[in-house]
Every structure is written in structure tokens, then in C-alpha cells.
Design a protein around this motif. Structure first.
Motif, PDB file in Angstrom:
ATOM      1  N   ASP A 170      -3.633  16.817   6.258  1.00 13.50           N
ATOM      2  CA  ASP A 170      -2.711  17.392   5.388  1.00 13.50           C
ATOM      3  C   ASP A 170      -1.326  17.381   5.973  1.00 13.50           C
ATOM      4  O   ASP A 170      -0.255  17.109   5.299  1.00 13.50           O
ATOM      5  CB  ASP A 170      -3.238  18.702   5.045  1.00 13.50           C
ATOM      6  CG  ASP A 170      -3.224  19.282   3.530  1.00 13.50           C
ATOM      7  OD1 ASP A 170      -3.191  18.218   2.728  1.00 13.50           O
ATOM      8  OD2 ASP A 170      -3.259  20.164   3.256  1.00 13.50           O
ATOM      9  N   GLU A 171      -1.295  17.717   7.020  1.00 13.42           N
ATOM     10  CA  GLU A 171       0.053  17.857   7.798  1.00 13.42           C
ATOM     11  C   GLU A 171       0.621  16.600   7.973  1.00 13.42           C
ATOM     12  O   GLU A 171       1.938  16.425   7.663  1.00 13.42           O
ATOM     13  CB  GLU A 171      -0.031  18.708   9.202  1.00 13.42           C
ATOM     14  CG  GLU A 171      -0.353  20.280   9.112  1.00 13.42           C
ATOM     15  CD  GLU A 171       0.555  20.886   8.290  1.00 13.42           C
ATOM     16  OE1 GLU A 171       1.760  20.824   8.366  1.00 13.42           O
ATOM     17  OE2 GLU A 171       0.181  21.931   7.675  1.00 13.42           O
ATOM     18  N   PRO A 176       2.271   7.969  -3.575  1.00 10.61           N
ATOM     19  CA  PRO A 176       3.116   9.070  -2.474  1.00 10.61           C
ATOM     20  C   PRO A 176       3.288  10.166  -3.100  1.00 10.61           C
ATOM     21  O   PRO A 176       4.370  10.831  -3.472  1.00 10.61           O
ATOM     22  CB  PRO A 176       4.515   8.202  -2.110  1.00 10.61           C
ATOM     23  CG  PRO A 176       4.663   7.357  -3.316  1.00 10.61           C
ATOM     24  CD  PRO A 176       3.560   6.927  -4.096  1.00 10.61           C
ATOM     25  N   ASP A 177       2.120  10.812  -3.556  1.00  4.36           N
ATOM     26  CA  ASP A 177       2.260  12.223  -4.358  1.00  4.36           C
ATOM     27  C   ASP A 177       1.244  12.966  -3.751  1.00  4.36           C
ATOM     28  O   ASP A 177       0.075  12.758  -3.700  1.00  4.36           O
ATOM     29  CB  ASP A 177       1.791  11.821  -5.916  1.00  4.36           C
ATOM     30  CG  ASP A 177       2.351  13.227  -6.737  1.00  4.36           C
ATOM     31  OD1 ASP A 177       1.673  14.212  -6.385  1.00  4.36           O
ATOM     32  OD2 ASP A 177       2.612  12.834  -7.774  1.00  4.36           O
ATOM     33  N   GLY A 178       1.721  14.308  -3.495  1.00  5.66           N
ATOM     34  CA  GLY A 178       0.811  15.359  -2.962  1.00  5.66           C
ATOM     35  C   GLY A 178      -0.419  15.455  -3.840  1.00  5.66           C
ATOM     36  O   GLY A 178      -1.657  16.101  -3.077  1.00  5.66           O
ATOM     37  N   ALA A 179      -0.350  15.383  -5.033  1.00  5.72           N
ATOM     38  CA  ALA A 179      -1.592  15.499  -5.850  1.00  5.72           C
ATOM     39  C   ALA A 179      -2.853  14.816  -5.508  1.00  5.72           C
ATOM     40  O   ALA A 179      -3.982  15.069  -5.779  1.00  5.72           O
ATOM     41  CB  ALA A 179      -1.152  15.062  -7.471  1.00  5.72           C
ATOM     42  N   TYR A 180      -2.746  13.502  -4.670  1.00  5.69           N
ATOM     43  CA  TYR A 180      -3.629  12.850  -4.181  1.00  5.69           C
ATOM     44  C   TYR A 180      -4.020  13.153  -2.701  1.00  5.69           C
ATOM     45  O   TYR A 180      -5.238  12.421  -2.331  1.00  5.69           O
ATOM     46  CB  TYR A 180      -3.148  11.324  -4.195  1.00  5.69           C
ATOM     47  CG  TYR A 180      -2.768  10.788  -5.595  1.00  5.69           C
ATOM     48  CD1 TYR A 180      -3.899  10.225  -6.306  1.00  5.69           C
ATOM     49  CD2 TYR A 180      -1.634  10.526  -6.273  1.00  5.69           C
ATOM     50  CE1 TYR A 180      -3.770   9.502  -7.524  1.00  5.69           C
ATOM     51  CE2 TYR A 180      -1.388  10.207  -7.504  1.00  5.69           C
ATOM     52  CZ  TYR A 180      -2.560   9.811  -8.129  1.00  5.69           C
ATOM     53  OH  TYR A 180      -2.360   9.370  -9.444  1.00  5.69           O
ATOM     54  N   MET A 229       7.230  10.282 -12.735  1.00  4.47           N
ATOM     55  CA  MET A 229       6.361   9.882 -11.496  1.00  4.47           C
ATOM     56  C   MET A 229       5.699   8.667 -12.312  1.00  4.47           C
ATOM     57  O   MET A 229       5.046   8.894 -13.163  1.00  4.47           O
ATOM     58  CB  MET A 229       5.354  10.911 -11.343  1.00  4.47           C
ATOM     59  CG  MET A 229       4.253  10.359 -10.075  1.00  4.47           C
ATOM     60  SD  MET A 229       3.215  11.553  -9.702  1.00  4.47           S
ATOM     61  CE  MET A 229       2.141  11.732 -11.189  1.00  4.47           C
ATOM     62  N   ALA A 230       5.540   7.587 -11.650  1.00  3.31           N
ATOM     63  CA  ALA A 230       4.835   6.439 -12.282  1.00  3.31           C
ATOM     64  C   ALA A 230       3.676   6.482 -11.689  1.00  3.31           C
ATOM     65  O   ALA A 230       3.073   7.143 -10.752  1.00  3.31           O
ATOM     66  CB  ALA A 230       5.745   5.025 -11.426  1.00  3.31           C
TER      67      ALA A 230
END
Length: 114
Positions: A64-65, A30-34, A1-2
Motif C-alpha cells: 500500500d505504501e 494507475p488509480d488507488g481504486a485498484y 479517468m480512462a
């Protein structure tokens, strides 16, 4: 992941025909961690506008959804883009991302319904 740095801009826009509106523009990797950042921003803005606790929680779930739908097809290294527009007693939220397939998310899914 960049690794990428979130980009947050807050602008005040006004026009002769439209009432004053505040715009908050957030771009994240584009990462769910954010997603926690977007849920928190949503809750904070809704609280500022005197939404009820139930309305705030509904908005957090909706963000979220929506993001889950978009992130599942997000192009690598392209930001998740979220724009909050506050005007009067209205909070408008728009979330977008560049997709790999360029197809519209499944409109029959639970996430779309929310």
C-alpha cells in the motif's frame, strides 16, 4: 479517468542455475481504486507460503505504501506494474510505474521506510 483492463500473467520460469520460481505479473491502471487487488494478491501469496498473520499484514501495508508513493507521480494512462516472484521460502515484490517527474520518491518519508 480512462478505463483500462487489468492484465495478469502467471509464468513458471526455470533455469539450469536457478531453482524453479513462479512469477506473477500484474499491470493495473494507475488509480488507488485498484490497490485492493494488489493487497489481496499479496496476502494470498504470502498465506500460500505460510507467512504468519503479522507478516502478511506487514506485506499488505508495505505494498500500500509503495504504491501510494508511486501513484502520486504516475504518468496518466501508464500502468502500475507489480511483479511477485516466489522461490523456495522467498517472496520478492517489485512495484513500478512511469512517473511524470522521473524523480525518486522521498526516501525520508514514512512510506519509504515501511
Amino acid at each position: 479517468m480512462a478505463s483500462a483492463t487489468p492484465d495478469v500473467r502467471i509464468e513458471a520460469e526455470s533455469g539450469a542455475a536457478a531453482p524453479l520460481a513462479d512469477t506473477i505479473d500484474i499491470r493495473l491502471p494507475p488509480d488507488g481504486a485498484y490497490l485492493a487487488l494488489l493487497r489481496t494478491a499479496t496476502a494470498s501469496l504470502a498465506a500460500r507460503m505460510d507467512f504468519t498473520l503479522d507478516e502478511i499484514e506487514d506485506l499488505r501495508i508495505a505494498i500500500d505504501e509503495a504504491c501510494a508513493l508511486l501513484l502520486s507521480d504516475a504518468a496518466p494512462l501508464q500502468p502500475l506494474h507489480c511483479v511477485f516472484t516466489l522461490g523456495g521460502d522467498t517472496l520478492h515484490v517489485q512495484v513500478s510505474v512511469t512517473s511524470v517527474s522521473r524523480e525518486i520518491p522521498d526516501q525520508t518519508s514514512f512510506a519509504w521506510t515501511v
